[in-house]
Design a protein around this motif. Sequence first.
Motif, PDB file in Angstrom:
ATOM      1  N   PRO A  81      10.470  -0.189 -91.107  1.00 50.92           N
ATOM      2  CA  PRO A  81      10.392   1.159 -91.342  1.00 50.92           C
ATOM      3  C   PRO A  81      11.891   1.558 -91.958  1.00 50.92           C
ATOM      4  O   PRO A  81      11.810   2.554 -92.363  1.00 50.92           O
ATOM      5  CB  PRO A  81      10.782   1.524 -89.530  1.00 50.92           C
ATOM      6  CG  PRO A  81       9.965   0.427 -89.165  1.00 50.92           C
ATOM      7  CD  PRO A  81      10.349  -0.754 -89.681  1.00 50.92           C
ATOM      8  N   GLN A  82      12.803   0.486 -92.026  1.00 55.42           N
ATOM      9  CA  GLN A  82      13.845   0.812 -93.034  1.00 55.42           C
ATOM     10  C   GLN A  82      13.721   1.240 -94.407  1.00 55.42           C
ATOM     11  O   GLN A  82      14.456   1.786 -95.074  1.00 55.42           O
ATOM     12  CB  GLN A  82      15.146  -0.458 -92.933  1.00 55.42           C
ATOM     13  CG  GLN A  82      16.145   0.001 -91.736  1.00 55.42           C
ATOM     14  CD  GLN A  82      15.586  -0.657 -90.405  1.00 55.42           C
ATOM     15  OE1 GLN A  82      15.148  -1.761 -90.467  1.00 55.42           O
ATOM     16  NE2 GLN A  82      15.776   0.052 -89.289  1.00 55.42           N
ATOM     17  N   GLU A  83      12.551   0.893 -94.934  1.00 55.91           N
ATOM     18  CA  GLU A  83      12.115   0.731 -96.220  1.00 55.91           C
ATOM     19  C   GLU A  83      11.712   2.382 -96.576  1.00 55.91           C
ATOM     20  O   GLU A  83      11.565   2.848 -97.707  1.00 55.91           O
ATOM     21  CB  GLU A  83      10.912   0.008 -96.439  1.00 55.91           C
ATOM     22  CG  GLU A  83      10.919  -1.417 -96.799  1.00 55.91           C
ATOM     23  CD  GLU A  83       9.785  -2.222 -96.934  1.00 55.91           C
ATOM     24  OE1 GLU A  83       8.782  -1.499 -97.449  1.00 55.91           O
ATOM     25  OE2 GLU A  83       9.743  -3.420 -96.327  1.00 55.91           O
ATOM     26  N   ILE A  84      11.582   3.252 -95.499  1.00 54.47           N
ATOM     27  CA  ILE A  84      10.940   4.554 -95.747  1.00 54.47           C
ATOM     28  C   ILE A  84      11.889   5.611 -95.379  1.00 54.47           C
ATOM     29  O   ILE A  84      12.530   5.777 -94.253  1.00 54.47           O
ATOM     30  CB  ILE A  84       9.702   4.610 -94.835  1.00 54.47           C
ATOM     31  CG1 ILE A  84       8.698   3.665 -95.429  1.00 54.47           C
ATOM     32  CG2 ILE A  84       9.243   6.074 -95.123  1.00 54.47           C
ATOM     33  CD1 ILE A  84       7.792   3.105 -94.365  1.00 54.47           C
ATOM     34  N   THR A  85      12.436   6.063 -96.453  1.00 50.36           N
ATOM     35  CA  THR A  85      13.381   7.349 -96.143  1.00 50.36           C
ATOM     36  C   THR A  85      12.631   8.716 -95.759  1.00 50.36           C
ATOM     37  O   THR A  85      11.478   9.042 -96.168  1.00 50.36           O
ATOM     38  CB  THR A  85      13.941   7.798 -97.410  1.00 50.36           C
ATOM     39  OG1 THR A  85      14.736   6.520 -97.897  1.00 50.36           O
ATOM     40  CG2 THR A  85      14.857   8.833 -97.409  1.00 50.36           C
ATOM     41  N   LEU A  86      13.149   9.296 -94.551  1.00 50.01           N
ATOM     42  CA  LEU A  86      12.576  10.663 -94.374  1.00 50.01           C
ATOM     43  C   LEU A  86      13.449  11.706 -94.748  1.00 50.01           C
ATOM     44  O   LEU A  86      14.606  11.793 -94.499  1.00 50.01           O
ATOM     45  CB  LEU A  86      12.791  10.812 -92.509  1.00 50.01           C
ATOM     46  CG  LEU A  86      12.505  12.070 -91.802  1.00 50.01           C
ATOM     47  CD1 LEU A  86      11.088  12.512 -92.372  1.00 50.01           C
ATOM     48  CD2 LEU A  86      12.513  12.042 -90.524  1.00 50.01           C
ATOM     49  N   LEU A  87      12.732  12.361 -95.764  1.00 51.77           N
ATOM     50  CA  LEU A  87      13.403  13.464 -96.354  1.00 51.77           C
ATOM     51  C   LEU A  87      12.888  14.800 -95.608  1.00 51.77           C
ATOM     52  O   LEU A  87      11.675  15.219 -95.677  1.00 51.77           O
ATOM     53  CB  LEU A  87      12.684  13.615 -97.953  1.00 51.77           C
ATOM     54  CG  LEU A  87      13.281  14.784 -98.694  1.00 51.77           C
ATOM     55  CD1 LEU A  87      14.877  14.836 -98.742  1.00 51.77           C
ATOM     56  CD2 LEU A  87      12.824  14.976-100.127  1.00 51.77           C
ATOM     57  N   ALA A  88      13.850  15.581 -95.061  1.00 53.34           N
ATOM     58  CA  ALA A  88      13.418  16.794 -94.365  1.00 53.34           C
ATOM     59  C   ALA A  88      13.354  17.780 -95.492  1.00 53.34           C
ATOM     60  O   ALA A  88      14.446  18.297 -96.193  1.00 53.34           O
ATOM     61  CB  ALA A  88      14.506  17.060 -93.336  1.00 53.34           C
ATOM     62  N   VAL A  89      12.277  18.635 -95.345  1.00 49.77           N
ATOM     63  CA  VAL A  89      11.978  19.562 -96.362  1.00 49.77           C
ATOM     64  C   VAL A  89      12.121  21.021 -95.541  1.00 49.77           C
ATOM     65  O   VAL A  89      11.672  21.250 -94.673  1.00 49.77           O
ATOM     66  CB  VAL A  89      10.598  19.547 -96.882  1.00 49.77           C
ATOM     67  CG1 VAL A  89      10.414  20.773 -97.761  1.00 49.77           C
ATOM     68  CG2 VAL A  89      10.137  18.192 -97.758  1.00 49.77           C
ATOM     69  N   SER A  90      13.194  21.537 -95.878  1.00 52.76           N
ATOM     70  CA  SER A  90      13.909  22.747 -95.313  1.00 52.76           C
ATOM     71  C   SER A  90      13.641  24.037 -96.105  1.00 52.76           C
ATOM     72  O   SER A  90      14.310  25.019 -95.608  1.00 52.76           O
ATOM     73  CB  SER A  90      15.450  22.409 -95.104  1.00 52.76           C
ATOM     74  OG  SER A  90      15.994  21.896 -96.282  1.00 52.76           O
ATOM     75  N   LYS A  91      12.903  23.960 -97.166  1.00 51.89           N
ATOM     76  CA  LYS A  91      12.707  25.341 -97.971  1.00 51.89           C
ATOM     77  C   LYS A  91      12.430  26.476 -96.773  1.00 51.89           C
ATOM     78  O   LYS A  91      11.511  26.181 -95.687  1.00 51.89           O
ATOM     79  CB  LYS A  91      11.592  25.031 -98.798  1.00 51.89           C
ATOM     80  CG  LYS A  91      10.199  24.676 -98.165  1.00 51.89           C
ATOM     81  CD  LYS A  91       9.169  24.603 -99.103  1.00 51.89           C
ATOM     82  CE  LYS A  91       7.624  24.078 -98.700  1.00 51.89           C
ATOM     83  NZ  LYS A  91       7.038  23.161 -99.484  1.00 51.89           N
ATOM     84  N   THR A  92      12.898  27.483 -96.980  1.00 49.94           N
ATOM     85  CA  THR A  92      12.443  28.797 -96.203  1.00 49.94           C
ATOM     86  C   THR A  92      13.128  28.703 -94.835  1.00 49.94           C
ATOM     87  O   THR A  92      13.270  29.945 -94.054  1.00 49.94           O
ATOM     88  CB  THR A  92      11.023  29.152 -96.081  1.00 49.94           C
ATOM     89  OG1 THR A  92      10.422  28.323 -94.992  1.00 49.94           O
ATOM     90  CG2 THR A  92      10.187  28.925 -97.466  1.00 49.94           C
ATOM     91  N   LYS A  93      13.610  27.413 -94.623  1.00 45.34           N
ATOM     92  CA  LYS A  93      14.149  27.658 -92.992  1.00 45.34           C
ATOM     93  C   LYS A  93      15.927  27.735 -93.255  1.00 45.34           C
ATOM     94  O   LYS A  93      16.514  27.517 -94.413  1.00 45.34           O
ATOM     95  CB  LYS A  93      14.078  26.039 -92.467  1.00 45.34           C
ATOM     96  CG  LYS A  93      12.823  25.861 -92.418  1.00 45.34           C
ATOM     97  CD  LYS A  93      11.898  26.774 -91.543  1.00 45.34           C
ATOM     98  CE  LYS A  93      10.502  26.452 -91.101  1.00 45.34           C
ATOM     99  NZ  LYS A  93       9.822  27.291 -90.370  1.00 45.34           N
ATOM    100  N   PRO A  94      16.489  28.370 -92.211  1.00 49.73           N
ATOM    101  CA  PRO A  94      17.888  28.767 -92.140  1.00 49.73           C
ATOM    102  C   PRO A  94      18.825  27.419 -92.109  1.00 49.73           C
ATOM    103  O   PRO A  94      18.334  26.344 -91.716  1.00 49.73           O
ATOM    104  CB  PRO A  94      17.867  29.700 -91.021  1.00 49.73           C
ATOM    105  CG  PRO A  94      16.886  29.287 -90.257  1.00 49.73           C
ATOM    106  CD  PRO A  94      15.870  28.815 -90.870  1.00 49.73           C
ATOM    107  N   CYS A  95      20.043  27.586 -92.500  1.00 50.36           N
ATOM    108  CA  CYS A  95      21.050  26.734 -92.387  1.00 50.36           C
ATOM    109  C   CYS A  95      21.250  26.085 -91.026  1.00 50.36           C
ATOM    110  O   CYS A  95      21.401  25.086 -90.718  1.00 50.36           O
ATOM    111  CB  CYS A  95      22.248  27.273 -93.069  1.00 50.36           C
ATOM    112  SG  CYS A  95      22.503  27.234 -94.580  1.00 50.36           S
ATOM    113  N   GLU A  96      20.936  27.053 -90.032  1.00 49.91           N
ATOM    114  CA  GLU A  96      21.159  26.486 -88.244  1.00 49.91           C
ATOM    115  C   GLU A  96      20.083  25.358 -88.144  1.00 49.91           C
ATOM    116  O   GLU A  96      20.299  24.561 -87.446  1.00 49.91           O
ATOM    117  CB  GLU A  96      21.021  27.744 -87.481  1.00 49.91           C
ATOM    118  CG  GLU A  96      21.892  28.859 -87.783  1.00 49.91           C
ATOM    119  CD  GLU A  96      21.552  29.783 -88.850  1.00 49.91           C
ATOM    120  OE1 GLU A  96      20.618  30.249 -89.162  1.00 49.91           O
ATOM    121  OE2 GLU A  96      22.736  29.763 -89.578  1.00 49.91           O
TER     122      GLU A  96
END
Length: 230
Positions: A25-40
């Motif tokens: 699982p360490q080989e896989i990066t989780l990129l959080a796609v935050s488009k349209t979502k607020p900084c909070e």
Amino acid sequence: MTIQNNIAEVTARINLAATECHRSPQEITLLAVSKTKPCEAILEAIDAGLRQFGENYVQEGVEKIQYFADRTDLVWHFIGPLQSNKSRLVAEHFDWFHTLDRAKIAQRLNEQRPQNKAPLNVLIQINISDENSKSGIKLEDVDALAAQVAQLPNLVLRGLMTIPAPETDYERQCAAFRQMEQAFQQLKNNYPTVDTLSMGMTDDMAAAIHCGSTLVRIGTAIFGARQYHN
Ligand SMILES: *Cc1c(COP(=O)(O)O)cnc(C)c1O
């Protein structure tokens, strides 16, 4: 469901998919796609341990990067289509660019990348299955664009990215992803800096991981459904 719970669930899905195909699982990066979502919402994801964020719209992304300017541990990925007149903002603010599809943009980003920043990490976007989409190049054109990127000192070629046509069937998802895996292995043989295969979203992350994805871009499963205002 809170963002924290969602992230725990997504992480479990990534771990399971990796284990199923004997990958770490360490080989896989989780990129959080935050488009349209607020900084909070991003802050909640940071508190839950995520550090890598993906944005699709230049202005919105730059505002968030500036909001979190004192968090030097965050890594920002531009994953949307880029018009050349907006390239400077990407070059000046982001760490990664996933959607390279032409030499002209590469040259602009190279010229506009500030000298006090590390080279911009670049992925070439492939149009693997979506005939309706204008984004991405054909697999047969990868070598030519890769050779051009490799000559630009302020860019680093890190790999490939794709957004396949939506498919609910696992086998159909895999058919597209397997072609990407093969192209990625070839590119890796030619360029030692290549180590990243960006594929897999909320609805196809397991298939993508089974086919060698090293980075999944997850929005909905972390932050919930998006609402677009005109
Ligand atoms: C919006 C977006 C995602 C996230 O999609 P979800 O289905 O919400 O996980 C991933 N990659 C790109 C390029 C996107 O535009």
